[in-house]
Write an enzyme that holds these catalytic residues in place. Sequence first.
Site, short mmCIF file in Angstrom:
data_model
loop_
_atom_site.label_atom_id
_atom_site.label_comp_id
_atom_site.label_asym_id
_atom_site.label_seq_id
_atom_site.Cartn_x
_atom_site.Cartn_y
_atom_site.Cartn_z
N HIS A 43 52.79 68.50 39.11
CA HIS A 43 52.11 69.71 38.62
C HIS A 43 51.97 69.76 37.10
CE1 HIS A 43 51.92 71.08 42.63
NE2 HIS A 43 53.10 71.64 42.72
N HIS B 17 49.52 78.07 43.02
CA HIS B 17 50.73 77.81 43.81
C HIS B 17 51.37 79.11 44.29
CE1 HIS B 17 54.03 75.61 45.43
NE2 HIS B 17 53.83 74.52 44.72
N GLU C 112 47.99 74.90 49.18
CA GLU C 112 47.30 74.61 47.92
C GLU C 112 46.03 73.81 48.18
OE1 GLU C 112 50.56 73.12 45.07
OE2 GLU C 112 51.45 73.19 47.07
#
Length: 390
Positions: A147, A218, A356
């Site tokens: 991420h 998220h 996601e």
Amino acid sequence: MKLKSLAGLCVTAAIGLASCQSGTKKSSSADTLKSAPLAVVKLVADSFKKEIDGKQIALYILKNKNGAEAVFTNYGGRLVSLTVPDKDGKLVDVVVGFKSIGDYEKSTEPYFGATIGRYGNRIAKGKFTLEGKGYSLFTNNGQNTLHGGKKGFQYVVWDASQPVANRLILHYLSKDGEENFPGNLDVKVTYTLTDENELKMDYEAKTDQTTVVNLTNHAFFNLNGDGSGEILNHEVKIYADEYTPVDSTLIPTGKIEKVKGTPFDFTTATTIGARINDKNEQLTFGKGYDHNYVLNKTKAMGMFHAATVKGDQSGIIMDIYTQEPGLQFYSGNFMQSKNTFKSGAKDDFRTAIAMETQHFPDSPNQPAFPSTVLKPGQMYKTSSIYKFSK
């Protein structure tokens, strides 16, 4: 247009609570917590007022004509709360989160509700090659980058504006070399809460050097409400006949395999807990579901229909639509009861899920996967919708 100050105001978010708020009982697939009367948690705007990196943090409220609300903070572009009606018409907060900026700063889970970038999901060993040049990123997930690295977009302060009551526009310039990614990446994310109880996410980005981009949100969902217990009895349907299996570090092997005959088959609605404890190497690697699904391009809403999720207690249905090729399904396997949600409940094991919409993990190192390369003169543009009904 500059957003009006929310100082001194409170945001009400209806949340389904467990029967005992202190020491919330954990449920199992055989012993699901029963719904208690809904309570109201007040998010105090002053609890989200702070200066970080020289920028002001605030709370932003999106409303529609049905009484639904989506509450964001520009710290990490986070969705803090999302209240939608359940089967009885009562508002339920379906997104877990915290009631102060300090709670987000100290959280052991950095991604609750955050806008994710510059690259969502994992990049193997934090390395990739672009136009013949190698790049090394900060590794923050074992030997891999997750991420966006050490300070991904979940930790930055976005510039925010709210031109109308149901829309929030976030802007951030990720400078060349940030987290060792190339190029000045100019990012705009627009969140809109429609009168059809849809949370629409529009992502745009442009760069002055060739780079890689994979943006997502998220949010952690529990359709029975923040603090209502495990999600194992949520029903899930994923519009994907294939998925990308991973190695022991959760990096895709490069193969694309059929879900049929495996615990990963959600082509018909199945409870999350039905097969999550099956003896399966992939489930062992992920400690449950933490895998990318290859969407089969079922058309709906002018997009791909990615998934349908139903809360077993609330009756709330969440349909996910996207222009992205993949969906990462995460069943909350790394939640460790170390943080306290706005409901007062702990973030216990598997008490929320993430869905996601994104490109595939490790795409910069997987030439067979859809490309995440963005070049100067191109516009990165993608949209996803989370639609709620009952």
